[in-house]
Design a protein around this motif. Sequence first.
Motif, PDB file in Angstrom:
ATOM      1  N   SER A 111     -38.638 -26.565  55.988  1.00 58.67           N
ATOM      2  CA  SER A 111     -38.926 -25.429  55.648  1.00 58.67           C
ATOM      3  C   SER A 111     -37.926 -24.191  54.446  1.00 58.67           C
ATOM      4  O   SER A 111     -37.701 -24.994  53.287  1.00 58.67           O
ATOM      5  CB  SER A 111     -39.583 -24.365  56.621  1.00 58.67           C
ATOM      6  OG  SER A 111     -38.238 -23.504  57.539  1.00 58.67           O
ATOM      7  N   SER A 112     -38.151 -23.070  55.032  1.00 59.38           N
ATOM      8  CA  SER A 112     -37.073 -23.004  53.950  1.00 59.38           C
ATOM      9  C   SER A 112     -35.843 -22.784  54.007  1.00 59.38           C
ATOM     10  O   SER A 112     -35.328 -23.369  54.695  1.00 59.38           O
ATOM     11  CB  SER A 112     -37.232 -20.574  54.437  1.00 59.38           C
ATOM     12  OG  SER A 112     -36.280 -20.011  54.354  1.00 59.38           O
ATOM     13  N   HIS A 117     -35.637 -16.435  57.087  1.00 59.74           N
ATOM     14  CA  HIS A 117     -36.740 -17.121  57.320  1.00 59.74           C
ATOM     15  C   HIS A 117     -36.552 -18.207  57.664  1.00 59.74           C
ATOM     16  O   HIS A 117     -38.006 -18.845  57.382  1.00 59.74           O
ATOM     17  CB  HIS A 117     -37.507 -16.562  55.822  1.00 59.74           C
ATOM     18  CG  HIS A 117     -37.444 -14.723  55.295  1.00 59.74           C
ATOM     19  ND1 HIS A 117     -38.486 -14.345  56.444  1.00 59.74           N
ATOM     20  CD2 HIS A 117     -36.855 -14.044  54.840  1.00 59.74           C
ATOM     21  CE1 HIS A 117     -38.099 -12.598  56.330  1.00 59.74           C
ATOM     22  NE2 HIS A 117     -37.596 -12.796  55.430  1.00 59.74           N
ATOM     23  N   SER A 141     -34.089 -37.938  60.244  1.00 62.51           N
ATOM     24  CA  SER A 141     -33.712 -38.463  58.916  1.00 62.51           C
ATOM     25  C   SER A 141     -32.167 -39.080  60.196  1.00 62.51           C
ATOM     26  O   SER A 141     -31.882 -40.569  59.731  1.00 62.51           O
ATOM     27  CB  SER A 141     -32.068 -37.325  58.495  1.00 62.51           C
ATOM     28  OG  SER A 141     -33.748 -35.864  58.878  1.00 62.51           O
ATOM     29  N   GLY A 418     -44.054 -24.470  59.966  1.00 66.43           N
ATOM     30  CA  GLY A 418     -42.149 -24.778  58.811  1.00 66.43           C
ATOM     31  C   GLY A 418     -42.228 -26.496  58.554  1.00 66.43           C
ATOM     32  O   GLY A 418     -41.293 -27.215  58.753  1.00 66.43           O
ATOM     33  N   HIS A 423     -47.841 -35.474  57.481  1.00 57.71           N
ATOM     34  CA  HIS A 423     -47.051 -35.814  56.247  1.00 57.71           C
ATOM     35  C   HIS A 423     -45.731 -37.116  57.138  1.00 57.71           C
ATOM     36  O   HIS A 423     -45.694 -37.953  57.133  1.00 57.71           O
ATOM     37  CB  HIS A 423     -45.924 -35.154  55.655  1.00 57.71           C
ATOM     38  CG  HIS A 423     -45.060 -35.916  54.761  1.00 57.71           C
ATOM     39  ND1 HIS A 423     -43.918 -35.654  55.095  1.00 57.71           N
ATOM     40  CD2 HIS A 423     -45.313 -36.536  53.868  1.00 57.71           C
ATOM     41  CE1 HIS A 423     -43.453 -35.878  54.280  1.00 57.71           C
ATOM     42  NE2 HIS A 423     -44.122 -36.935  53.314  1.00 57.71           N
ATOM     43  N   THR A 449     -51.870 -27.144  54.706  1.00 58.09           N
ATOM     44  CA  THR A 449     -51.476 -29.118  54.166  1.00 58.09           C
ATOM     45  C   THR A 449     -52.801 -30.193  55.098  1.00 58.09           C
ATOM     46  O   THR A 449     -53.019 -29.172  56.025  1.00 58.09           O
ATOM     47  CB  THR A 449     -50.240 -28.762  54.720  1.00 58.09           C
ATOM     48  OG1 THR A 449     -50.452 -28.078  55.606  1.00 58.09           O
ATOM     49  CG2 THR A 449     -49.106 -28.318  53.788  1.00 58.09           C
ATOM     50  N   ARG A 467     -40.591 -13.097  49.155  1.00 56.10           N
ATOM     51  CA  ARG A 467     -39.378 -12.183  50.751  1.00 56.10           C
ATOM     52  C   ARG A 467     -37.902 -12.360  50.521  1.00 56.10           C
ATOM     53  O   ARG A 467     -37.176 -13.648  49.527  1.00 56.10           O
ATOM     54  CB  ARG A 467     -39.758 -13.189  51.670  1.00 56.10           C
ATOM     55  CG  ARG A 467     -39.655 -14.164  51.471  1.00 56.10           C
ATOM     56  CD  ARG A 467     -40.258 -15.041  53.021  1.00 56.10           C
ATOM     57  NE  ARG A 467     -39.861 -16.224  53.142  1.00 56.10           N
ATOM     58  CZ  ARG A 467     -39.916 -17.340  54.027  1.00 56.10           C
ATOM     59  NH1 ARG A 467     -41.846 -16.967  54.332  1.00 56.10           N
ATOM     60  NH2 ARG A 467     -39.813 -18.523  53.801  1.00 56.10           N
ATOM     61  N   SER A 625     -40.084 -47.136  53.183  1.00 54.84           N
ATOM     62  CA  SER A 625     -40.579 -45.764  52.787  1.00 54.84           C
ATOM     63  C   SER A 625     -39.289 -44.853  52.545  1.00 54.84           C
ATOM     64  O   SER A 625     -38.903 -44.148  53.209  1.00 54.84           O
ATOM     65  CB  SER A 625     -41.239 -45.554  53.451  1.00 54.84           C
ATOM     66  OG  SER A 625     -41.237 -45.501  54.554  1.00 54.84           O
ATOM     67  N   GLN A 627     -37.696 -41.566  50.022  1.00 54.72           N
ATOM     68  CA  GLN A 627     -37.248 -40.059  49.640  1.00 54.72           C
ATOM     69  C   GLN A 627     -37.875 -39.816  48.848  1.00 54.72           C
ATOM     70  O   GLN A 627     -37.545 -41.196  47.960  1.00 54.72           O
ATOM     71  CB  GLN A 627     -35.706 -39.493  50.172  1.00 54.72           C
ATOM     72  CG  GLN A 627     -35.510 -39.769  51.954  1.00 54.72           C
ATOM     73  CD  GLN A 627     -36.653 -39.120  52.526  1.00 54.72           C
ATOM     74  OE1 GLN A 627     -37.172 -38.005  52.451  1.00 54.72           O
ATOM     75  NE2 GLN A 627     -35.470 -38.905  54.025  1.00 54.72           N
ATOM     76  N   LEU A 632     -39.398 -32.492  47.763  1.00 53.74           N
ATOM     77  CA  LEU A 632     -38.422 -32.638  49.083  1.00 53.74           C
ATOM     78  C   LEU A 632     -39.516 -33.092  50.197  1.00 53.74           C
ATOM     79  O   LEU A 632     -40.398 -31.906  50.736  1.00 53.74           O
ATOM     80  CB  LEU A 632     -38.006 -31.313  49.811  1.00 53.74           C
ATOM     81  CG  LEU A 632     -37.056 -31.100  51.346  1.00 53.74           C
ATOM     82  CD1 LEU A 632     -35.966 -32.498  51.217  1.00 53.74           C
ATOM     83  CD2 LEU A 632     -36.310 -29.815  51.649  1.00 53.74           C
ATOM     84  N   GLN A 635     -42.999 -30.958  50.523  1.00 50.73           N
ATOM     85  CA  GLN A 635     -43.207 -29.378  49.698  1.00 50.73           C
ATOM     86  C   GLN A 635     -44.006 -30.023  48.177  1.00 50.73           C
ATOM     87  O   GLN A 635     -43.206 -30.322  47.600  1.00 50.73           O
ATOM     88  CB  GLN A 635     -42.249 -28.998  50.116  1.00 50.73           C
ATOM     89  CG  GLN A 635     -42.096 -29.048  51.894  1.00 50.73           C
ATOM     90  CD  GLN A 635     -40.406 -28.120  51.841  1.00 50.73           C
ATOM     91  OE1 GLN A 635     -40.366 -26.670  51.447  1.00 50.73           O
ATOM     92  NE2 GLN A 635     -39.579 -28.059  52.546  1.00 50.73           N
ATOM     93  N   THR A 720     -46.263 -47.604  59.185  1.00 54.06           N
ATOM     94  CA  THR A 720     -45.708 -47.382  59.825  1.00 54.06           C
ATOM     95  C   THR A 720     -45.608 -47.464  61.681  1.00 54.06           C
ATOM     96  O   THR A 720     -46.591 -47.532  61.732  1.00 54.06           O
ATOM     97  CB  THR A 720     -44.548 -46.347  58.781  1.00 54.06           C
ATOM     98  OG1 THR A 720     -45.426 -45.197  59.894  1.00 54.06           O
ATOM     99  CG2 THR A 720     -44.077 -46.824  58.419  1.00 54.06           C
ATOM    100  N   ALA A 734     -38.730 -46.026  60.857  1.00 58.71           N
ATOM    101  CA  ALA A 734     -39.913 -45.974  59.457  1.00 58.71           C
ATOM    102  C   ALA A 734     -39.817 -46.794  58.069  1.00 58.71           C
ATOM    103  O   ALA A 734     -40.552 -47.389  57.837  1.00 58.71           O
ATOM    104  CB  ALA A 734     -39.850 -44.792  59.228  1.00 58.71           C
TER     105      ALA A 734
END
Length: 766
Positions: A111-112, A117, A141, A418, A423, A449, A467, A625, A627, A632, A635, A720, A734
């Motif tokens: 997310s942000s 936020h 990760s 978030g 996915h 999504t 925001r 698979s 990145q 990102l 997103q 996977t 993965a």
Amino acid sequence: MTKRYTSTHWGIYEVLQASEGPRLAPFFADPDPSPIGLGMLEASHELRVARPSVRRSVLEAGLGAHPERRGNEPFVEVDWDTGLDLAASALREVIRRGGNEAVFGGSYGWSSAGRFHHAQSQVHRFLNSIGGYVRHVDSYSLGAARVVMPHIVAGMDELMAQHTSWDVLRAHTRLFITFGGVPRKNAQVNPGGAAEHRVRAGLAAMAEAGTRFVNISPVASDLDTGREFTWLPVRPNTDTALMLGMAHTLATENLHDRSFLERYCAGYAHFERYLLGADDGQPKHADWAAGICGVPAATIRQLARDAAAARTMLNISWSLQRSDHGEQPFWMLVTLAAMLGQIGLPGGGFGVGYGASNLMGMDHPRFSGPTLPQGQNAVRAFIPVARLADMLENPGGAFTYNGSTHRYPAIELIYWAGGNPFHHHQDLQRLAAAWRRVPHVIVNEPFWTPTARMADIVFPATTTLEREDIGFATRERYMIAMHPVQPPHAEARDDYAIFTGLAERLGAGAAFTEGRSVRDWLRHLYDDCRPRAARVGVELPEFDSFFAAGIFDIGERARPVVMLEDFRRDPAAHPLRTPSGRIEIHSERVAGFGYADCPGHPVWLAPEEWLGSAKAERYPLHMLSDQPHTKLHSQYDHARLSRENRIHGREPILMHPADAAARGIGEHDLVRVHNARGSTLAAAVLSERIARGVVKLSTGAWYDPGPDGLEKHGNPNALTLDRGASSLSQGCIAQTCLVDVERWTGQAPPVTAFDMPDIVARNTSR
Ligand SMILES: Nc1nc2c(c(=O)[nH]1)N[C@H]1C(S)=C(S)[C@@H](COP(=O)(O)OP(=O)(O)OC[C@H]3O[C@@H](n4cnc5c(=O)[nH]c(N)nc54)[C@H](O)[C@@H]3O)O[C@H]1N2
Ligand SMILES: Nc1nc2c(c(=O)[nH]1)N[C@H]1C(S)=C(S)[C@@H](COP(=O)(O)OP(=O)(O)OC[C@H]3O[C@@H](n4cnc5c(=O)[nH]c(N)nc54)[C@H](O)[C@@H]3O)O[C@H]1N2
Ligand SMILES: [Mo]
């Protein structure tokens, strides 16, 4: 006119006010800006959740009705009060019956970049304010590395922030050996906002200074230094064997640094018995390694000799530990670096992820930036993050983790904010079935999504562009005051406002907000950070002047960084936080856990699926698979940059021309990628720069299952394997996945991931 800025994980952007509306432009101080953000604004009104939306059965038959229909029935839009009342009732009822242990609030995802936020922090704080929730530990990760590395050298966050800086590498490193490249596409990001992208220039400067690069990887293109380099194609998931082969050469040719091993390490002798085959009769020599990894024995031996003869940096990509027994390549990398004896010297030693983010190699002052306090969690139960489907399938079932045994809680309500599990999780068909067993699912999302579509109640969240916030990432040069670029879409609200509405209904309004408005919080978090910055010589200005200026320049470089320099200079004064205070080549503690799949020192253990396994006869291609370079994760998959990279609307799959020819596949042909777990449609791209027997299908495509089980968009997680890396870490694996590929000849089903879901008016008849 003062400039305005916004910040994303993939970079800072300037906000220009033109007559036709706002526009984003590259950040003036960024030498290598990422294109990902430039198309963000134009995509920011597409596929938005406009109003609180409720799955039809839930409105018509009550909370918890027909969870098995989740994802397959229309939504009904409601007003905010109705939506918040419903969600508050679901939470109240679940907690009354099952306690807070029945609420899962893991919410993995990025997310942000704005630190207030950040949706995952918001949902955790909210759930803590109402008594707690089942959390996750570690990350997709670095599932295996986060658990094993503290036992052998140091925690991953600590190591990431002290990677030897680019200037030092240029001046001192003569040989740079990397397992899995230094993918610049990945270094586009740094959590909180990459300001100056420095990997391209860092690598180019090294190459120009004469550093020799060796890329050991199934894919040549994950390194780009601007010059020629040596590419050694390796079978996926076999790097540990290759490193053991190098270590064997060092040990038997007396090239290992015995005084380093003596003074700074524990347990080398124990490991050496394994290396030389003292107990199992199998020396792990280069010929043995070659048979496993596919790199010729003579090459392995020469590489070991070259490494011992020069100032050598060994680097590893995070993807190597996202595999079955993923602890082993990381442990073995540290062991090999210890045998070379250059850890703590400028330009020598090891790196655990140059290229995985812009952070590694940066040298600006290090301090912890503004972060939202998440409060106290009264619930003890947790899961290792990637054990999500296991938990939902086996309430009460046992799992091991880092030396203890725990039980999966019985989850009655999932709150996700978030992240995009439909996915990111492995074996998505399995997840969909497990997810439909849970009575309640609530999701906050800006966009429709796949995960939002799999919810009962969806709250429309604002995006970063709507925001104000503060952008800050570790060791970056700039702190950013993010100003809104545009007003909220339709009825979207900030996660903070959504959780305030829920907390108030549940009697926790004051605990959640502490009486602060958004602006009050920004000021509070900023003021809280100022003393931490001051301790490393960074004088942050008063909040008001920072916020008005929009940017704060932390200043020129601090000082060159050399990983583990203090430890090397004086190991007694700067011991590691391992049991012995030294690098643990053999760990008594890990050995004491008694896990056959992660013993006390690095070993080669064959993965569940790899090109040397019996399964490869049926599924002869190893699927990586990685990145995506165009975004990102998931997103803005619907934005221009990502869609322009698609072929026939599907994600490209990279394969060797010989593997394609053997299957009658030509460039850009539609193909069906399949194994026993699932299948997906992708489009073939042929290249000699990928090893034979390997295919690469990047993550990022919004999951788009068809009625017959065929995923239509090219999401690798249709295929996977959903298992833990080992009893120790339970990390995501993965990268351990065999498949086959065939040319698709029929009519291709259309991609529907970017169609709006069915939204119907209230009280329509069925
Ligand atoms: N096969 C395979 N699978 C993998 C990996 C792999 O290598 N191979 N890698 C794994 C890794 S390392 C990771 S990190 C994961 C990525 O995991 P994902 O969960 O796929 O990550 P994101 O796409 O970043 O998810 C962020 C979500 O938050 C939403 N969002 C953005 N801003 C806001 C906001 O302000 N509020 C709210 N409520 N939502 C917001 C976005 O729209 C998006 O849906 O994938 C993992 N999955
Ligand atoms: N643009 C962009 N950047 C990102 C992200 C993104 O989604 N988009 N995600 C970010 C996140 S959350 C993370 S966790 C990091 C992930 O960083 P990584 O995990 O390092 O990234 P990957 O792209 O999965 O893999 C890097 C390379 O490793 C190679 N590789 C895979 N398996 C093996 C193997 O068994 N042996 C060897 N030698 N090589 C192998 C692949 O060929 C691939 O090119 O990236 C971050 N950066
Ligand atoms: Mo990640």
